[in-house]
Write a protein that holds these residues in place. Structure first.
Motif, PDB file in Angstrom:
ATOM      1  N   VAL A 301     -28.636  45.181  40.025  1.00 47.88           N
ATOM      2  CA  VAL A 301     -28.853  43.481  40.409  1.00 47.88           C
ATOM      3  C   VAL A 301     -27.485  43.226  39.519  1.00 47.88           C
ATOM      4  CG1 VAL A 301     -29.767  41.111  39.730  1.00 47.88           C
ATOM      5  CG2 VAL A 301     -31.186  43.521  40.549  1.00 47.88           C
ATOM      6  N   PRO A 302     -26.552  41.999  40.190  1.00 46.45           N
ATOM      7  CA  PRO A 302     -25.564  41.516  39.262  1.00 46.45           C
ATOM      8  C   PRO A 302     -25.848  40.218  39.087  1.00 46.45           C
ATOM      9  CG  PRO A 302     -25.133  40.661  41.749  1.00 46.45           C
ATOM     10  CD  PRO A 302     -26.664  42.127  41.978  1.00 46.45           C
ATOM     11  N   PRO A 303     -25.832  40.054  37.172  1.00 48.65           N
ATOM     12  CA  PRO A 303     -26.079  39.094  36.644  1.00 48.65           C
ATOM     13  C   PRO A 303     -25.726  37.244  37.531  1.00 48.65           C
ATOM     14  CG  PRO A 303     -23.659  40.303  36.029  1.00 48.65           C
ATOM     15  CD  PRO A 303     -24.385  41.324  36.429  1.00 48.65           C
ATOM     16  N   PRO A 304     -26.549  37.174  37.512  1.00 51.77           N
ATOM     17  CA  PRO A 304     -26.760  35.467  37.307  1.00 51.77           C
ATOM     18  C   PRO A 304     -25.584  34.859  36.436  1.00 51.77           C
ATOM     19  CG  PRO A 304     -29.053  36.913  37.837  1.00 51.77           C
ATOM     20  CD  PRO A 304     -28.448  37.204  37.319  1.00 51.77           C
ATOM     21  N   LEU A 305     -24.884  33.438  37.143  1.00 52.92           N
ATOM     22  CA  LEU A 305     -24.414  33.025  36.434  1.00 52.92           C
ATOM     23  C   LEU A 305     -25.248  32.323  35.026  1.00 52.92           C
ATOM     24  CD1 LEU A 305     -22.674  30.826  38.736  1.00 52.92           C
ATOM     25  CD2 LEU A 305     -21.444  32.181  37.037  1.00 52.92           C
ATOM     26  N   ARG A 306     -26.658  31.908  35.625  1.00 49.35           N
ATOM     27  CA  ARG A 306     -27.684  31.611  34.629  1.00 49.35           C
ATOM     28  C   ARG A 306     -28.075  32.295  33.393  1.00 49.35           C
ATOM     29  NH1 ARG A 306     -31.818  26.432  33.538  1.00 49.35           N
ATOM     30  NH2 ARG A 306     -32.467  28.046  32.127  1.00 49.35           N
ATOM     31  N   SER A 307     -27.749  33.545  33.349  1.00 53.00           N
ATOM     32  CA  SER A 307     -27.657  34.561  32.566  1.00 53.00           C
ATOM     33  C   SER A 307     -27.144  34.635  31.644  1.00 53.00           C
ATOM     34  CB  SER A 307     -28.071  35.907  33.629  1.00 53.00           C
ATOM     35  OG  SER A 307     -26.992  36.192  34.162  1.00 53.00           O
ATOM     36  N   MET A 308     -25.655  34.636  32.011  1.00 51.19           N
ATOM     37  CA  MET A 308     -24.681  34.092  31.372  1.00 51.19           C
ATOM     38  C   MET A 308     -24.587  33.283  30.402  1.00 51.19           C
ATOM     39  SD  MET A 308     -21.648  36.226  33.797  1.00 51.19           S
ATOM     40  CE  MET A 308     -21.399  36.386  33.183  1.00 51.19           C
ATOM     41  N   ASP A 309     -24.965  32.522  30.654  1.00 58.03           N
ATOM     42  CA  ASP A 309     -25.019  30.034  30.613  1.00 58.03           C
ATOM     43  C   ASP A 309     -25.097  30.352  29.163  1.00 58.03           C
ATOM     44  OD1 ASP A 309     -24.589  28.178  30.501  1.00 58.03           O
ATOM     45  OD2 ASP A 309     -26.895  27.497  31.910  1.00 58.03           O
ATOM     46  N   ALA A 310     -24.748  30.110  28.119  1.00 53.87           N
ATOM     47  CA  ALA A 310     -25.081  29.742  27.244  1.00 53.87           C
ATOM     48  C   ALA A 310     -24.649  28.172  26.917  1.00 53.87           C
ATOM     49  CB  ALA A 310     -23.896  30.193  25.766  1.00 53.87           C
TER      50      ALA A 310
END
Length: 479
Positions: A301-310
């Motif tokens: 699964v490619p990481p969603p933007l939300r999972s990278m959003d700090a």
């Protein structure tokens, strides 16, 4: 003598009705006076009698005329005491919410009869891909003992708890139940965002081509839609956002970075991080529409933007429609609690919330061991369907269609290697042959592009559908 304009987009009967309405309201035909007979007016305007009948019926629906067999059509007399029908045409032309784009209305009209055409247009799963057995087992083994009154404005609390665990487990997204709003699907989430967080005249960046370009809700909200170009290899270039913001002062960015609809591209992790950085530097919220991440054929699964959003700048939109069953009507929005509260209040004004039963079923489904097995089987079957579609295209349209093979999602974004002389004629010819697809123009692309949803047709109809498409292409190319 006035004549209708046969080159205009307005139907002739509507032109006639509008012309006669003006003459009535202008006093040329006083109250109680007879209008020309249907046959006489048809001769005068060089149209068939049925067209005049439609025009007179339109005037009658507006309350301007009355018709009686043997007496003709006359202007409603003053003081007649008869009921006056509302002018429904005026009401239809009023309001701020725009209709769907014409091609989508045409597709839905053709799909009203189940099985009448082979459906490469609907962006949903075939019923054989639904977790039917898992849900049947749940309904046999579980008993709903919840509340049947109005639910919490944010949605069924047990489902929000299940969804919080689901997002963490499958997508590495942290979202507490208080930061989740349950909706009837991704489209309702987008509608609430455009209506509640933006104002008429605001500039928003929307990927082109994209599903977002097929929606009228941006224009209905009075927003200024700025195209954010996405190619079919790498998706959007984050540096374009900086330039668009400099020129238009963007208020929001709408993106679908994983298995983008319709191109199927996945924005690289580097581009995702760059997009987040650029948006954060300028204080621009990002709406991430993520219906397809879990369809990755190889399970990666490619990481969603939300999972990278700090920085808390991503409003994350998802649903069960593309990974489970569209009929459950379960979607969600993950956002700061203040945003969720405002949108929940607005949604409550619309419908007082979703039905408790589908939300309960969804909660049980997400927590069940069978859901992981369902996802694995869904990925396998989707990959098989895509292979079947590719084989059919290569056989029936060799060298005539180009495409990039997606690694997930439900759609194949294809391109005619030789642009059709008339894309509209090809679209209509395909319908006559018995197959429907979505023209690229719906997504803001050129006439040589089109989208085929391989998830929707039954396995044994994919090749038949492509054969019909090939026949339509060759017929349309002769004109």
């Amino acid at each position: 003598m006035w004549q209708p304009d046969r080159r205009a987009d307005i139907p002739i009967y509507r032109q006639i009705a509008s012309h006669m309405e003006g003459r009535i309201r202008g006093g040329e035909f006083p109250q109680g006076s007879l209008l020309p007979s249907e046959r006489k007016l048809a001769d005068m305007l060089r149209v068939n009698r049925t067209t005049v009948v439609q025009a007179y019926e339109e005037l009658r629906s507006m309350g301007l005329v009355e018709r009686a067999v043997g007496s003709g059509t006359k202007v409603v007399p003053a003081g007649s005491g008869g009921a006056i029908s509302p002018n429904w045409r005026k009401y239809l032309e009023a309001g701020t919410f725009l209709p769907n784009v014409p091609a989508m209305r045409r597709i839905r009209s053709e799909l009203r009869t189940e099985g009448a055409v082979i459906d490469f247009a609907s962006g949903e799963l075939h019923p054989e891909l639904f977790p039917n057995e898992t849900i049947r087992t749940l309904l046999k083994e579980k008993t709903f003992d919840g509340h049947l009154g109005y639910e919490d404005p944010q949605g069924f609390a047990p489902l929000r708890d299940s969804l919080s665990r689901f997002l963490r487990r499958y997508l590495n997204i942290e979202a507490s139940e208080s930061s989740l709003l349950l909706t009837s699907g991704s489209q309702q989430s987008l509608f609430l965002i455009t209506q509640c967080l933006l104002s008429p005249g605001d500039a928003v960046a929307v990927e082109v081509p994209s599903y977002g370009r097929s929606l009228s809700l941006f224009e209905s909200a009075g927003l200024k839609v700025i195209p954010l170009r996405a190619d079919d290899q790498e998706g959007v270039d984050p540096d374009d956002v900086a330039e668009l913001h400099r020129r238009h002062r963007l208020k929001m960015i709408f993106t679908n970075p994983n298995f983008q609809n319709p191109t199927g591209t996945v924005l690289s992790a580097e581009r995702k991080q760059r997009l987040l950085d650029i948006a954060a530097e300028r204080g621009i919220p990002i709406v991430e529409d993520d219906p397809f991440s879990l369809t990755a054929f190889d399970g990666t699964v490619p990481p969603p933007l939300r999972s990278m959003d700090a920085g808390g700048q991503v409003l994350y939109v998802g649903s069960l429609s593309k990974i489970a069953a569209s009929g459950l009507r379960i979607g969600w929005l993950a956002a700061p609690h203040s945003i969720v509260s405002k949108l929940a209040d607005a949604r409550q004004q619309m419908d007082f919330g979703l039905s408790a039963i589908p939300q309960w079923v969804a909660a049980e489904l997400l927590d069940s061991p069978g859901f992981g097995r369902h996802l694995a089987e869904l990925r396998r079957k989707l990959a098989f369907k895509l292979d079947s579609l590719r084989a059919a295209l290569d056989y029936h349209l060799p060298g005539e269609v180009g495409y990039r093979v997606p690694e997930g999602g439900l759609n194949l974004w294809a391109k005619w290697n030789e642009r059709p002389a008339n894309a509209d004629r090809l679209f209509e010819q395909a319908i006559r042959e018995g197959v429907v697809y979505v023209p690229g123009s719906v997504y803001g692309s050129g006439p040589d592009f089109f989208r085929l949803c391989f998830a929707r047709p039954a396995d044994d109809r994919i090749e038949e559908g492509v054969a019909k498409l090939a026949a339509a292409y060759r017929t349309a190319s002769r004109f």
